[in-house]
Design a protein around this motif. Structure first.
Motif, PDB file in Angstrom:
ATOM      1  N   GLY A 158       5.951  -7.293  -3.371  1.00  0.00           N
ATOM      2  CA  GLY A 158       4.717  -7.882  -3.884  1.00  0.00           C
ATOM      3  C   GLY A 158       3.907  -7.625  -4.897  1.00  0.00           C
ATOM      4  N   VAL A 159       4.469  -5.648  -5.183  1.00  0.00           N
ATOM      5  CA  VAL A 159       3.510  -5.415  -7.095  1.00  0.00           C
ATOM      6  C   VAL A 159       4.095  -5.723  -7.952  1.00  0.00           C
ATOM      7  CG1 VAL A 159       3.033  -2.864  -7.920  1.00  0.00           C
ATOM      8  CG2 VAL A 159       3.477  -3.113  -4.728  1.00  0.00           C
ATOM      9  N   ASP A 160       3.064  -6.780  -8.577  1.00  0.00           N
ATOM     10  CA  ASP A 160       3.473  -7.060  -9.300  1.00  0.00           C
ATOM     11  C   ASP A 160       3.295  -6.191 -10.651  1.00  0.00           C
ATOM     12  OD1 ASP A 160       3.807  -9.032 -11.720  1.00  0.00           O
ATOM     13  OD2 ASP A 160       2.298 -10.074 -11.683  1.00  0.00           O
ATOM     14  N   LEU A 161       4.815  -5.084 -11.545  1.00  0.00           N
ATOM     15  CA  LEU A 161       3.628  -4.586 -12.173  1.00  0.00           C
ATOM     16  C   LEU A 161       5.829  -4.269 -12.869  1.00  0.00           C
ATOM     17  CD1 LEU A 161       2.547  -1.682 -13.075  1.00  0.00           C
ATOM     18  CD2 LEU A 161       3.945  -0.401 -11.773  1.00  0.00           C
ATOM     19  N   ALA A 215       0.733  -1.240   0.158  1.00  0.00           N
ATOM     20  CA  ALA A 215       0.225  -0.008  -0.485  1.00  0.00           C
ATOM     21  C   ALA A 215       0.435   1.068  -0.285  1.00  0.00           C
ATOM     22  CB  ALA A 215      -1.251  -0.108   1.333  1.00  0.00           C
ATOM     23  N   THR A 216       2.087   1.812   0.445  1.00  0.00           N
ATOM     24  CA  THR A 216       2.674   2.333   0.913  1.00  0.00           C
ATOM     25  C   THR A 216       3.305   3.220  -0.226  1.00  0.00           C
ATOM     26  OG1 THR A 216       3.260   1.958   2.646  1.00  0.00           O
ATOM     27  CG2 THR A 216       4.584   3.412   2.002  1.00  0.00           C
ATOM     28  N   VAL A 217       3.959   0.981  -0.873  1.00  0.00           N
ATOM     29  CA  VAL A 217       4.685   1.502  -2.626  1.00  0.00           C
ATOM     30  C   VAL A 217       3.524   2.376  -3.696  1.00  0.00           C
ATOM     31  CG1 VAL A 217       4.801   0.005  -4.245  1.00  0.00           C
ATOM     32  CG2 VAL A 217       6.149  -0.503  -2.343  1.00  0.00           C
ATOM     33  N   LEU A 218       2.269   1.743  -3.365  1.00  0.00           N
ATOM     34  CA  LEU A 218       1.232   2.851  -4.199  1.00  0.00           C
ATOM     35  C   LEU A 218       1.210   3.834  -4.052  1.00  0.00           C
ATOM     36  CD1 LEU A 218      -1.282  -0.304  -4.773  1.00  0.00           C
ATOM     37  CD2 LEU A 218       0.788   0.164  -6.165  1.00  0.00           C
ATOM     38  N   ASP A 219       1.077   4.239  -2.744  1.00  0.00           N
ATOM     39  CA  ASP A 219       1.266   5.209  -1.784  1.00  0.00           C
ATOM     40  C   ASP A 219       2.125   6.397  -3.327  1.00  0.00           C
ATOM     41  OD1 ASP A 219      -1.736   5.467  -0.842  1.00  0.00           O
ATOM     42  OD2 ASP A 219      -0.918   5.037   0.797  1.00  0.00           O
ATOM     43  N   TYR A 220       3.389   5.785  -2.681  1.00  0.00           N
ATOM     44  CA  TYR A 220       4.111   6.690  -3.356  1.00  0.00           C
ATOM     45  C   TYR A 220       4.854   7.079  -4.483  1.00  0.00           C
ATOM     46  CZ  TYR A 220       5.461   8.943   1.767  1.00  0.00           C
ATOM     47  OH  TYR A 220       5.124   9.409   2.797  1.00  0.00           O
ATOM     48  N   GLY A 221       4.344   5.847  -5.024  1.00  0.00           N
ATOM     49  CA  GLY A 221       5.262   5.803  -6.298  1.00  0.00           C
ATOM     50  C   GLY A 221       5.985   5.077  -6.953  1.00  0.00           C
ATOM     51  N   VAL A 222       5.711   3.555  -5.887  1.00  0.00           N
ATOM     52  CA  VAL A 222       7.559   3.384  -5.894  1.00  0.00           C
ATOM     53  C   VAL A 222       7.239   2.517  -6.440  1.00  0.00           C
ATOM     54  CG1 VAL A 222       9.411   1.981  -4.354  1.00  0.00           C
ATOM     55  CG2 VAL A 222       8.035   3.743  -3.182  1.00  0.00           C
ATOM     56  N   SER A 223       8.854   2.135  -8.096  1.00  0.00           N
ATOM     57  CA  SER A 223       9.016   1.097  -8.563  1.00  0.00           C
ATOM     58  C   SER A 223      10.000   0.557  -8.351  1.00  0.00           C
ATOM     59  CB  SER A 223       8.499   2.265  -9.750  1.00  0.00           C
ATOM     60  OG  SER A 223       9.585   3.149 -10.039  1.00  0.00           O
ATOM     61  N   GLY A 224      10.016  -0.865  -9.938  1.00  0.00           N
ATOM     62  CA  GLY A 224      10.940  -1.026  -9.625  1.00  0.00           C
ATOM     63  C   GLY A 224      11.346  -2.238  -9.412  1.00  0.00           C
ATOM     64  N   PRO A 225      12.809  -2.374  -8.629  1.00  0.00           N
ATOM     65  CA  PRO A 225      12.417  -3.620  -7.887  1.00  0.00           C
ATOM     66  C   PRO A 225      12.397  -3.789  -6.591  1.00  0.00           C
ATOM     67  CG  PRO A 225      15.178  -3.453  -8.787  1.00  0.00           C
ATOM     68  CD  PRO A 225      13.821  -2.051  -9.533  1.00  0.00           C
ATOM     69  N   ILE A 226      12.585  -2.630  -6.181  1.00  0.00           N
ATOM     70  CA  ILE A 226      11.795  -1.856  -5.053  1.00  0.00           C
ATOM     71  C   ILE A 226      10.312  -2.584  -5.205  1.00  0.00           C
ATOM     72  CG2 ILE A 226      11.822  -0.499  -3.191  1.00  0.00           C
ATOM     73  CD1 ILE A 226      14.293   1.195  -4.314  1.00  0.00           C
ATOM     74  N   ALA A 227       9.282  -2.265  -5.319  1.00  0.00           N
ATOM     75  CA  ALA A 227       7.909  -2.384  -5.324  1.00  0.00           C
ATOM     76  C   ALA A 227       7.719  -4.130  -5.967  1.00  0.00           C
ATOM     77  CB  ALA A 227       7.450  -2.259  -6.588  1.00  0.00           C
ATOM     78  N   ARG A 228       8.006  -4.720  -6.614  1.00  0.00           N
ATOM     79  CA  ARG A 228       8.347  -5.803  -7.211  1.00  0.00           C
ATOM     80  C   ARG A 228       8.696  -7.031  -5.808  1.00  0.00           C
ATOM     81  NH1 ARG A 228       9.520  -4.177 -11.889  1.00  0.00           N
ATOM     82  NH2 ARG A 228      11.953  -5.204 -12.125  1.00  0.00           N
ATOM     83  N   ALA A 229      10.102  -6.101  -4.672  1.00  0.00           N
ATOM     84  CA  ALA A 229       9.939  -7.372  -3.591  1.00  0.00           C
ATOM     85  C   ALA A 229       9.226  -7.159  -2.850  1.00  0.00           C
ATOM     86  CB  ALA A 229      11.187  -6.603  -2.722  1.00  0.00           C
TER      87      ALA A 229
END
Length: 398
Positions: A249-252, A233-247
């Motif tokens: 569980g954000v499958d993008l 949820a915090t990943v999506l709130d802050y627009g985090v992307s790349g390997p950090i987001a996928r680590a």
């Protein structure tokens, strides 16, 4: 106050900036404001962290950016579409080829230009080799920050294998300047594909030497497992992307979800492309994703080589007018850079220079989330968390 002056009021005194409080154990403590950095570029770059500590525990953290700001977005507006590529590949100096791509892909789309097939596959191959180069840097430097000096020597050994063939093709070691609107600067040298195959095989063969020092390492596990947990949820709130987001569980991954270059074919069912994710969201998961993505990129690079061997000789660029003007309009072009989503918002007024070129860099959102991840950690874990965010400060400050 003179020694004869007296305070006669019974009203409580105004609180000071650092009030002393008595903890549950009866020990007097005081919050401390500590500046971490700004550091020299030989470390993480000129980033400053303003942290508030309660003893060894971090209460709050504020990333302070801008010490390396060069005003690239304004410089874009006074340079033509050939010159801006020089600036566009410098904000993330570990991913120069990938950063060039976003600009030229956007301009080509606005021109309605089709790039020769050979150039498409060469671009894809070079982008994946550039991704491996970027990941290997962090796979070597992150253990160094945790006290292990040996892995970085192995990481640089593998980097040099790929760096040599990248330099042979482009003439550059960091800022390749090999992309052009319409394709590539020139075709690769004779025999280059064979030398790339040898380099990829060598990296693949020797990568277990590096992995053996990271996977299952008790000290590394103790410093990273369950540390710096970042939820989806915090990943999506802050627009985090790349390997950090996928680590987290954000499958993008834009290579699969919004394909460009040859990724539509590579990530099709049965292809070598796959998206690496982990559910834990801690420092160890981020390192694990990075390591696994190196294997994926090597698979993609091998697939590109196989395709290029089967393509007939042909042009790698389009013939351009002496003065290149882009039709009036606007377009946002995003690519999956090694560190995350990299986007260029291009606005043209029909001139030879962009009217506006806004850069959305991957590292900016990734660094901002430190204000959510660091509170609650102890000071000793701060370096582990900071290093696991895998950012380049030039990519933050632009």
């Amino acid at each position: 106050m003179r020694h004869t002056d007296r305070v006669t009021s019974d009203a409580p005194a105004e609180p000071r900036a650092l009030d002393v409080a008595v903890g549950a154990g009866g020990l007097a403590t005081a919050d401390m404001v500590l500046n971490i950095g700004p550091q020299h570029p030989a470390t993480h770059g000129v980033l400053r962290l303003k942290v508030v500590l309660d003893g060894e525990r971090i209460l709050s953290a504020e990333p302070v950016v801008g010490y390396m700001h060069r005003g690239a977005e304004k410089l874009f507006e006074v340079r033509d579409y050939r010159q801006i590529t020089v600036l566009a590949n410098r904000h993330d100096w570990l991913s120069a080829f990938s950063s060039e791509l976003g600009v030229v892909l956007g301009v080509e789309a606005m021109l309605g230009m089709e790039v020769p097939e050979r150039a498409v596959w060469l671009r894809t191959l070079l982008a994946e080799m550039n991704r491996v180069l970027s990941h290997l840097m962090f796979l070597g430097s992150y253990p160094l920050e945790l006290g292990a000096i040996t892995p970085i020597f192995y990481a640089f050994r593998e980097r040099e294998e790929l760096q040599a063939v990248m330099e042979e093709a482009s003439g550059g070691r960091m800022h390749y300047m090999f992309n052009r609107v319409g394709g590539l600067k020139e075709d690769v040298p004779a025999g280059w594909l064979g030398r790339v195959a040898q380099a990829l095989a060598s990296v693949r063969r020797r990568l277990p030497d590096l992995e053996s020092m990271l996977v299952g390492n008790e000290i590394l596990l103790a410093r990273t497992r369950g540390v710096g947990v970042l939820d989806a949820a915090t990943v999506l709130d802050y627009g985090v992307s790349g390997p950090i987001a996928r680590a987290s569980g954000v499958d993008l991954d834009l290579r699969r979800d919004d394909p460009y270059l040859a990724y539509g074919e590579l990530f099709a069912p049965g292809g070598p492309g796959r998206v690496v994710t982990r559910p834990e969201g801690d420092c160890l998961a981020r390192l694990d994703v990075l390591l696994e993505q190196v294997h994926v990129s090597l698979d993609l690079a091998d697939a590109c080589l196989d395709r290029l061997h089967g393509l007939p000789a042909g042009p790698v660029n389009q013939r351009l007018p002496k003065v290149l003007k882009v039709p009036e309009g606007e377009r946002y072009t995003a690519t999956e850079n090694p560190l995350g989503l990299n986007g260029y918002y291009l606005v043209s007024r029909g001139e030879k220079t962009p009217w506006r070129l806004k850069l959305r860099s991957a590292s900016f959102g990734n660094v901002q989330v430190l204000s959510e991840v660091l509170p609650g950690c102890v000071v000793a874990d701060m370096v582990a968390v900071l290093g696991s965010m895998f950012f380049v400060v030039g990519d933050v400050d632009k």
